[in-house]
Design a protein around this motif. Sequence first.
Motif, PDB file in Angstrom:
ATOM      1  N   LEU A   1      -9.600  -4.986  -1.407  1.00 35.40           N
ATOM      2  CA  LEU A   1     -10.158  -5.047  -0.317  1.00 35.40           C
ATOM      3  C   LEU A   1     -11.818  -4.961  -0.325  1.00 35.40           C
ATOM      4  CD1 LEU A   1      -7.645  -3.350   2.240  1.00 35.40           C
ATOM      5  CD2 LEU A   1      -8.282  -5.894   1.785  1.00 35.40           C
TER       6      LEU A   1
ATOM      7  N   VAL B   1      -2.957   2.966  -3.389  1.00 33.69           N
ATOM      8  CA  VAL B   1      -4.017   3.127  -2.649  1.00 33.69           C
ATOM      9  C   VAL B   1      -5.214   2.849  -3.236  1.00 33.69           C
ATOM     10  CG1 VAL B   1      -4.149   5.680  -2.701  1.00 33.69           C
ATOM     11  CG2 VAL B   1      -4.719   4.606  -0.655  1.00 33.69           C
ATOM     12  N   LYS B   2      -5.650   3.249  -4.456  1.00 34.86           N
ATOM     13  CA  LYS B   2      -6.757   2.888  -5.146  1.00 34.86           C
ATOM     14  C   LYS B   2      -7.229   1.536  -5.179  1.00 34.86           C
ATOM     15  CE  LYS B   2      -9.871   4.565  -8.662  1.00 34.86           C
ATOM     16  NZ  LYS B   2      -9.842   5.211 -10.178  1.00 34.86           N
TER      17      LYS B   2
ATOM     18  N   LEU C   1       0.720   6.264   5.710  1.00 37.45           N
ATOM     19  CA  LEU C   1       1.167   6.915   4.326  1.00 37.45           C
ATOM     20  C   LEU C   1       1.667   8.088   4.314  1.00 37.45           C
ATOM     21  CD1 LEU C   1      -2.106   5.758   2.165  1.00 37.45           C
ATOM     22  CD2 LEU C   1       0.294   4.775   2.120  1.00 37.45           C
TER      23      LEU C   1
ATOM     24  N   ASP D   1     -15.851   7.120  -4.207  1.00 38.55           N
ATOM     25  CA  ASP D   1     -14.547   7.284  -5.115  1.00 38.55           C
ATOM     26  C   ASP D   1     -13.840   6.102  -5.497  1.00 38.55           C
ATOM     27  OD1 ASP D   1     -14.634  10.103  -4.917  1.00 38.55           O
ATOM     28  OD2 ASP D   1     -13.877   9.913  -3.045  1.00 38.55           O
ATOM     29  N   ALA D   2     -14.069   4.960  -4.711  1.00 43.65           N
ATOM     30  CA  ALA D   2     -13.300   3.888  -5.120  1.00 43.65           C
ATOM     31  C   ALA D   2     -14.032   2.696  -6.201  1.00 43.65           C
ATOM     32  CB  ALA D   2     -13.347   2.635  -3.784  1.00 43.65           C
TER      33      ALA D   2
ATOM     34  N   LEU E   1       0.942  -1.234  -0.179  1.00 42.03           N
ATOM     35  CA  LEU E   1      -0.072   0.120  -0.020  1.00 42.03           C
ATOM     36  C   LEU E   1       0.902   1.272  -0.112  1.00 42.03           C
ATOM     37  CD1 LEU E   1      -2.568   1.376   0.233  1.00 42.03           C
ATOM     38  CD2 LEU E   1      -2.624   0.989   2.570  1.00 42.03           C
ATOM     39  N   THR E   2       1.001   1.974  -1.064  1.00 45.34           N
ATOM     40  CA  THR E   2       1.332   3.297  -1.296  1.00 45.34           C
ATOM     41  C   THR E   2       0.598   4.285  -1.702  1.00 45.34           C
ATOM     42  OG1 THR E   2       2.350   2.753  -3.331  1.00 45.34           O
ATOM     43  CG2 THR E   2       3.793   2.122  -1.809  1.00 45.34           C
ATOM     44  N   VAL E   3       1.092   5.489  -2.062  1.00 46.29           N
ATOM     45  CA  VAL E   3       0.211   6.590  -2.744  1.00 46.29           C
ATOM     46  C   VAL E   3      -0.230   6.180  -4.043  1.00 46.29           C
ATOM     47  CG1 VAL E   3       0.220   8.661  -3.362  1.00 46.29           C
ATOM     48  CG2 VAL E   3       1.314   8.449  -1.211  1.00 46.29           C
ATOM     49  N   ALA E   4       0.836   5.572  -4.692  1.00 49.95           N
ATOM     50  CA  ALA E   4       0.517   5.123  -5.953  1.00 49.95           C
ATOM     51  C   ALA E   4      -0.832   3.842  -5.919  1.00 49.95           C
ATOM     52  CB  ALA E   4       1.665   4.632  -6.924  1.00 49.95           C
TER      53      ALA E   4
ATOM     54  N   MET F   1     -15.276  -7.090   6.430  1.00 50.21           N
ATOM     55  CA  MET F   1     -14.665  -8.601   6.693  1.00 50.21           C
ATOM     56  C   MET F   1     -14.500  -9.073   7.882  1.00 50.21           C
ATOM     57  SD  MET F   1     -12.197  -8.823   3.267  1.00 50.21           S
ATOM     58  CE  MET F   1     -11.457  -7.344   3.346  1.00 50.21           C
TER      59      MET F   1
ATOM     60  N   HIS G   1     -12.203   3.690   2.375  1.00 44.38           N
ATOM     61  CA  HIS G   1     -12.629   2.398   1.792  1.00 44.38           C
ATOM     62  C   HIS G   1     -11.836   1.285   2.373  1.00 44.38           C
ATOM     63  CE1 HIS G   1     -15.495   4.258  -1.289  1.00 44.38           C
ATOM     64  NE2 HIS G   1     -14.680   5.325  -1.166  1.00 44.38           N
ATOM     65  N   ILE G   2     -10.691   1.378   2.260  1.00 42.76           N
ATOM     66  CA  ILE G   2      -9.645   0.145   2.944  1.00 42.76           C
ATOM     67  C   ILE G   2     -10.410   0.051   4.436  1.00 42.76           C
ATOM     68  CG2 ILE G   2      -7.685  -0.392   3.660  1.00 42.76           C
ATOM     69  CD1 ILE G   2      -6.452   1.311   1.563  1.00 42.76           C
TER      70      ILE G   2
ATOM     71  N   ALA H   1     -13.765  -1.658   4.091  1.00 43.41           N
ATOM     72  CA  ALA H   1     -13.720  -3.212   3.676  1.00 43.41           C
ATOM     73  C   ALA H   1     -13.318  -4.036   4.902  1.00 43.41           C
ATOM     74  CB  ALA H   1     -12.664  -3.320   2.687  1.00 43.41           C
TER      75      ALA H   1
ATOM     76  N   PHE I   1      -5.636  -1.077  -3.984  1.00 45.65           N
ATOM     77  CA  PHE I   1      -5.658  -1.657  -2.636  1.00 45.65           C
ATOM     78  C   PHE I   1      -6.996  -1.553  -2.177  1.00 45.65           C
ATOM     79  CE2 PHE I   1      -4.165  -2.942   1.208  1.00 45.65           C
ATOM     80  CZ  PHE I   1      -2.897  -3.750   0.848  1.00 45.65           C
ATOM     81  N   ALA I   2      -7.668  -0.571  -1.999  1.00 47.08           N
ATOM     82  CA  ALA I   2      -8.930  -0.075  -1.423  1.00 47.08           C
ATOM     83  C   ALA I   2      -9.949  -0.860  -2.484  1.00 47.08           C
ATOM     84  CB  ALA I   2      -9.364   1.321  -1.540  1.00 47.08           C
TER      85      ALA I   2
ATOM     86  N   TYR J   1      -9.404   7.454  -0.707  1.00 43.32           N
ATOM     87  CA  TYR J   1      -9.408   5.978  -0.503  1.00 43.32           C
ATOM     88  C   TYR J   1      -9.230   5.124   0.932  1.00 43.32           C
ATOM     89  CZ  TYR J   1      -9.506   6.931  -5.529  1.00 43.32           C
ATOM     90  OH  TYR J   1      -9.986   7.346  -6.801  1.00 43.32           O
TER      91      TYR J   1
END
Lengths: 363, 574
Positions: A72, A65-66, B569, A102-103, A60-63, B550, B542-543, B546, A68-69, B539
Motif C-alpha cells: 500500500l 500484514v507487513k 486482525l 518498521d515498514a 490481510l492477516t497477521v502473516a 492515497m 503504515h496501512i 498509505a 500488505f502495508a 504495521y
Amino acid sequence: MNPSKKIAGQITDTAAGVRSKIQRRNKPTLSFPLRSLTNVTYQPKKGFLQLKGKKKVRTLTVATVKTFAQTLRMMSQAKSLVETDEIMTKREAYYVSKNWEDARFDEQPESDTVIDDIEALFEVNREQLGFIPEEKGGEVAGKLVVIDRDSDTNKPLRIDCTKFGSGAYSIPISVEHLKFETKAKFVLAIETAGMFQRLVKHNYWRKADCILVSMGGVPTRACRRFIRRLSDDLKLPVYAFVDCDPYGMFNIYRTLKVGSGNAAHINQFFCVPNARFLGVTPQDIVDYELPTHPLKEIDIKRARDAIKNDPFVQHYKSWQDAINQLLDMGVRAEQQAFAVHDLNYVMNNYLPEKLGNARQFLP
Amino acid sequence: MAKKKTTATKTKTKAAPKTKKAAPKTGKKTARKSRATVVKSAKAPAGVKPKSVKKTPARHATAEDMAQRQREISVAEFFMKNRHLLGFDNPRKALLTTIKEGVDNSLDACEEAGILPDVKVSVSPCQEENRFLVTIEDNGPGIMKAQIPKIFAKLLYGSKFHRLKMSRGQQGIGISAAGMYGQVTTGKPISIVSKTSRNKPAHHYRLEIDTQKNEPRIIADQEIEWKVTSGTRVEIELEAKYHKGRQSVEEYLEQTAIANPHVAIEFLTPEGETLTYNRAAKELPVQAREIQPHPYGVELGVLIKMLHDTQARTLQSFLHSDFSRISTRVAKLICESAGVSERSRPSRIARQEADNLFKAINRTKLMNPPTDCLSPIGEELILAGLKKQIDADFYTAVTRPPAVYRGNPFQIEVGAAYGGSLPGDKLARVLRYANRVPLLYQQSACAITKSMVTTAWRNYALQQANGALPTGPLVIMVHMASVWVPFTSESKEAVAHYPEIIKEIKLALQESGRRLSLFVRRRKKAAESQRKKAYIQQYIPHIAIALREMLTLSDRQESTLVKQLTDVLERSRS
C-alpha cells in the motif's frame, strides 16, 4: 483520458476498496494476476504470451500484514510519482522506503517484488507508474536515424546510428517518445556483444542494408520495446541471431518474440511478434560443421521444460522438432563458433546464405 | 628465602618420626645403600663412564630385611597421606569440607535429639596468610565428656557406620579428619566446647590426634561457663582459602538451607558480613527408623561374619532376627532350600554350608526392605526450601516412592524452579543432595548428573544440546535419601552409577519435566500471542498512512482506520 490520470484513478479506486472493507470490519484483500508460465497462453494472432486470468488474492492477516502495508505504501508512492510526472529507479524506491520505519525494506529484491506486484495489479508497466530500472537497454548501429528531444530546449535531436564509428547508440530506458527514419531492409538482433562488435567493425550494416541491435543476453524491456517500435513503425522484419542452446532459444529469443511468463501482464507492449529465428539452428551445426560442447544438465532440463510447459513451444511443431533434434545431438554451439572456418566467415558466408532463404527461419 | 626455610622445617618434622621408630641400624644402612645404588644406575644412561655400572651390582634385600621394614599402617597415617580421598585436596576445598563435616554432624545430632537446629558458622582470618579459624556452633544435645576425645580425634569412630539408618554422616571420619588437617597445616589442636544440659557445666577440650596410633591426645581439658542450654562448638584453625561463587562455603550453606528448610543458619564471613538463612519450616523431619540389613544386600563374607557374631541360638532365629523381611516361615524355607537344618547353631555353620545358605537366600523371593528407615524431605518442604532461596516463576517437587538397590532402600526426590531472575541463556543448575547434604564437587562423575543429561528435556519444551544439561532459567534439585548412599569416594562427592538409582532419578525428573513443560508451553504461547500483537501494531499504522495519502483522509479518519483494522486482525487471531 490522460493515461497517467487513469492510473492515478485506478490506484485511488483500489485504495478506496481496501478502506471500505476495513470499515465494514472485513479483512481487506488485494488480488494480483498469478505471474508464472502456467498462467499464460499463446495466441499467434496476438503474437505474445497472454495472462489466462488466474488470480492470487492477498488477504490481510497477521502473516501478511507487513507485505500488505509495504504494498500500500508503494502504491501511494506510485500515485504521487504519476501525479507529479516524476520518475524513480527501483533502487531509489528502495531507499525512499527507508523512511517508512518498521515498514522499510531490508534488501532491494523485496522492494522490486512489491513493485512488480503493483505493476501486475494495475496491468501496466512499471515505467508508466514512474518506476524505472537501472539496467540499460542495448546497443544499436546501422542505417537508422533516431529522433529524440533535447531535454532542455525540447527541440528535436536527430541521431544517425551510422555515425558512431566503432561504437554504438545506446537504447534509453524509455523509448515511447522516439521517432525513427530508415532505409534499412531488416533488423538483426544479436545475442552477444562480441558478435555485434565484429559486424560493426566491418560495417556489415552497410553491406546488408540493416540495423544491428546488441541485446547482451536476455533483452531488457527497453530493448524489446525499442525493437518492437522499429518493427511496428518502420514495418521491418526482425531476425534473431543467438547461440544454439536452450538458453538462446527460449530465454532470449522467446522472451524477445512473445514476452516472459513472469511479466505476462506487460508482454503486450514488450514483445516483437514479428521476430524470426535466423540461427544458430541445430541443423546449422550439422550443415556448417560447427565445433560443439556437450549440453549441460541445466540445458537439458530447460529444453524438456520448454516442451512440457512453454505455451509458445507447444504451439509450433517446428520448434519441438528443433529442440528434439538438439536433445538427440546432445550438443550446443555458440554463434562465435563460425570462427573455426575463418574470422569473417559468419559475415561473408553464413549470414548471406541464411538471409537468402529467410522463409526457412524458425517462427 | 622464607619459603625455603619453611619447606626445610617441614621435611624435618616429617623425617623425625621415621628416625625414632626406624628399624635397627643394620636395616637402616641397607636401605641407604640400596638407595645410593639406585641413584647411580639411574645416572648411568646419561653418564660418561658406563664401566662403573658393571662393577657395582645391586645388593638385593632379603626376606629378613623386608620383614624388618614391614609394619602396621594406622588409618590416620593413611588418610594424612591421602587426604584428597577425604576432600582436603587443596586449601579451598579443605575449608568447605571442614565446614561441611561440622554442619552435617550438628544437624544429625539436633535431629536425632528432636531439636530444631540453629547453626552458627564463622570463618575468620588469622594473622598468618591463608589461615583461618573455623567455628561451628549448634544448639544440639551436646556430647558426653568421655566421648569427646574419640569423636573428634580418632578416625573411623562413630555411631552411624554400623547401623542401617538414614543420616548425613556415615563413616565417622569427617570431623576428626578436619581436625587432623588443621593440626597438620597449622600445628594447632582442635578445640571443642560441649554442654549436655542446663545444670551441668560445659567441657572444653583441646585435642590432637596421634597419627601413628590413631588415638586422641588431650592437650587441655577444663570445665567452663557457657550460657546455653546445650550444644557443641568446634573450633579448627587450618590452612585454607576463602572464595565466593561456585563450590564456595556460601553455596554449600545456601543449598543446605534449600534441602533443610527446618534449619536456621547464620554465617559470619571473613569480611565480617553476616549471612542468615532463615527457617522456613517449624517441624523436624520425621526421624528415620533403624532397620536390620536386607538379605539381598549382604555379601557372603558378611553373612559368614554375621553367623559367627550372632546371639541367636538357631539358624532359623538368626535369619528371622538379624535380617529384615524374613519371617520364621521364610527362614525355614531358606534353610530347607540350602539343605541345612534350621536348628543348627549359627556359629557352627561351615564355609560350604554358608555358601549354600547365601545362594538359597538369593533364590528366595523376599519382600523389599521396609522404608521407614528413610526420611524424605517431602514435596511441600522442597517447595518451601526452593521458594525461600530461589527467585523463580514456577516451582514443582516430586517425591518418588521408595525403591531398592543391592538390598538398600532409597528414595529419590526432585525439585525444580523455573523462570524469574534465573539466567535464561545458561545451562540449568543442578543441586545434588545425598541424605540432605549438598554435593558440590565431581558433578560429572555423579549418577544424578548422568540422569540429568540422559533425560530428553526437549520433550519438555526445554533446549538441550546432545549429552549436555538443558539450557534455560532452570534450577533442578535432586535428593537421594538412603540408609547407605553409594558414594564414589570417601569424600562423598558423587553418587555411584547404580542402574536402579539412575532409573528412579530419571522417573522423578520426567515427572517434574512434564509439569514444567505445561508451564513453559503456556508461557511460550502467551509470549507468542503478545509478540504477534506487537507485530500487528507495528504495521497497521503504515496501512493507514498509505490509505490517508492515497485517499487524502483526515487525521481523524486515519486513526479510526487504525482502530478498525486492529479490531479486524485481533478478531481473526483468536
